[in-house]
Design a protein around this motif. Structure first.
Motif, PDB file in Angstrom:
ATOM      1  N   UNK A 214       0.323  -1.221  -0.067  1.00  0.00           N
ATOM      2  CA  UNK A 214      -0.244  -0.184   0.229  1.00  0.00           C
ATOM      3  C   UNK A 214       1.005   1.629   0.135  1.00  0.00           C
ATOM      4  N   UNK A 215       1.767   0.900  -0.310  1.00  0.00           N
ATOM      5  CA  UNK A 215       3.059   2.412  -0.029  1.00  0.00           C
ATOM      6  C   UNK A 215       4.329   2.193  -1.437  1.00  0.00           C
ATOM      7  N   UNK A 216       3.735   3.486  -2.108  1.00  0.00           N
ATOM      8  CA  UNK A 216       4.899   3.853  -2.998  1.00  0.00           C
ATOM      9  C   UNK A 216       5.822   4.713  -2.746  1.00  0.00           C
ATOM     10  N   UNK A 217       7.305   4.633  -2.702  1.00  0.00           N
ATOM     11  CA  UNK A 217       7.803   5.327  -2.461  1.00  0.00           C
ATOM     12  C   UNK A 217       8.989   5.578  -3.536  1.00  0.00           C
ATOM     13  N   UNK A 218       9.626   6.693  -3.854  1.00  0.00           N
ATOM     14  CA  UNK A 218      11.358   6.382  -4.703  1.00  0.00           C
ATOM     15  C   UNK A 218      11.817   8.036  -3.981  1.00  0.00           C
ATOM     16  N   UNK A 219      13.174   7.080  -3.624  1.00  0.00           N
ATOM     17  CA  UNK A 219      13.913   8.213  -2.928  1.00  0.00           C
ATOM     18  C   UNK A 219      14.926   8.835  -4.137  1.00  0.00           C
TER      19      UNK A 219
END
Length: 241
Positions: A214-219
């Protein structure tokens, strides 16, 4: 005739350029977990950043911890011998608390000095552990990635199983230390991706992206050896307990 000939020459030139870009875009070749682990086992390989410039985002939807919402963050952090970490961190978020149903939102710039976060919006400061809930979380994630970039690749390799499609790629010369490793793991709707680039066996760039639970992340993190310019913080007051 001369005009037709010019068009022909220009057309050939465009084709050459297209071929060149195609070669660059397809420069990666297959890698193995063994050769990646061998590279990281080299005592001369440095997988931690001294200073970083970063930006990222996260989107929450039906996540376990938060309801719908988003976070954006960016900044730069450097190490000072006398004052520890010095940094400037922009944070913007709007996140729903699943338990209470309340939505928390903020848009501000934080300044980091002597393990304290100075909030430009409120003109107050607090220890990094007691600041608003989202800023330490995002900054902590960046710190974790920056302190050990190889884990972003090795963590994906560890996901290998019959249910996971694992893709490992490399570009450059690992023996000389000028190399990029790319790892992707896909399982049903979940996907994690990491891109780590080294120059002379020193990490200089990292991209970590995931879409799971349930979490999309990009760093994105890049090496930064400049000075972080902070404003005058003498007028900020401590947050009341």
């Amino acid at each position: 005739m001369k005009f037709k000939k010019l068009l022909t020459v220009l057309g050939c030139f465009v084709l050459v350029l297209m071929c060149a870009f195609t070669v660059v875009g397809c420069g990666e070749v297959a890698a193995t977990a063994e050769e990646i682990n061998t590279f990281f086992a080299d005592s001369e390989v440095v997988s931690s950043f001294d200073g970083v410039r970063f930006d990222g985002e996260a989107k929450f939807k039906d996540a376990e911890t938060f309801g719908d919402g988003y976070v954006k963050y960016s900044g730069e952090v450097a190490t000072s011998d006398t004052e520890g970490l010095i940094g400037k961190i922009y944070v913007e978020f709007s996140v729903e608390d699943e338990n209470s149903g309340m939505t928390y939102a903020l848009k501000t710039t934080y300044y980091l000095k002597n393990n304290k976060l100075y909030n430009e919006k409120t003109k107050k400061y607090s220890s990094i552990g007691s600041a608003d809930m989202m800023t330490p979380m995002m900054f902590g994630m960046v710190q974790s990635l920056a302190s050990d970039a190889e884990n972003s690749i090795l963590g994906i390799i560890d996901k290998e199983s019959d249910d996971v499609k694992l893709t490992l790629q490399k570009k450059g010369d690992a023996e000389k230390g000028n190399v990029t490793f790319i790892a992707t793991a896909e399982e049903e709707s979940n996907k994690t991706y990491a891109y780590v680039r080294y120059e002379n066996k020193k990490v200089v760039e990292l991209v970590a992206e995931s879409n799971e639970e349930g979490i999309y992340s990009k760093t994105t993190i890049k090496a930064f050896d400049g000075k972080v310019n902070l404003p005058d913080l003498s007028g900020y007051t401590e947050v009341s307990a």
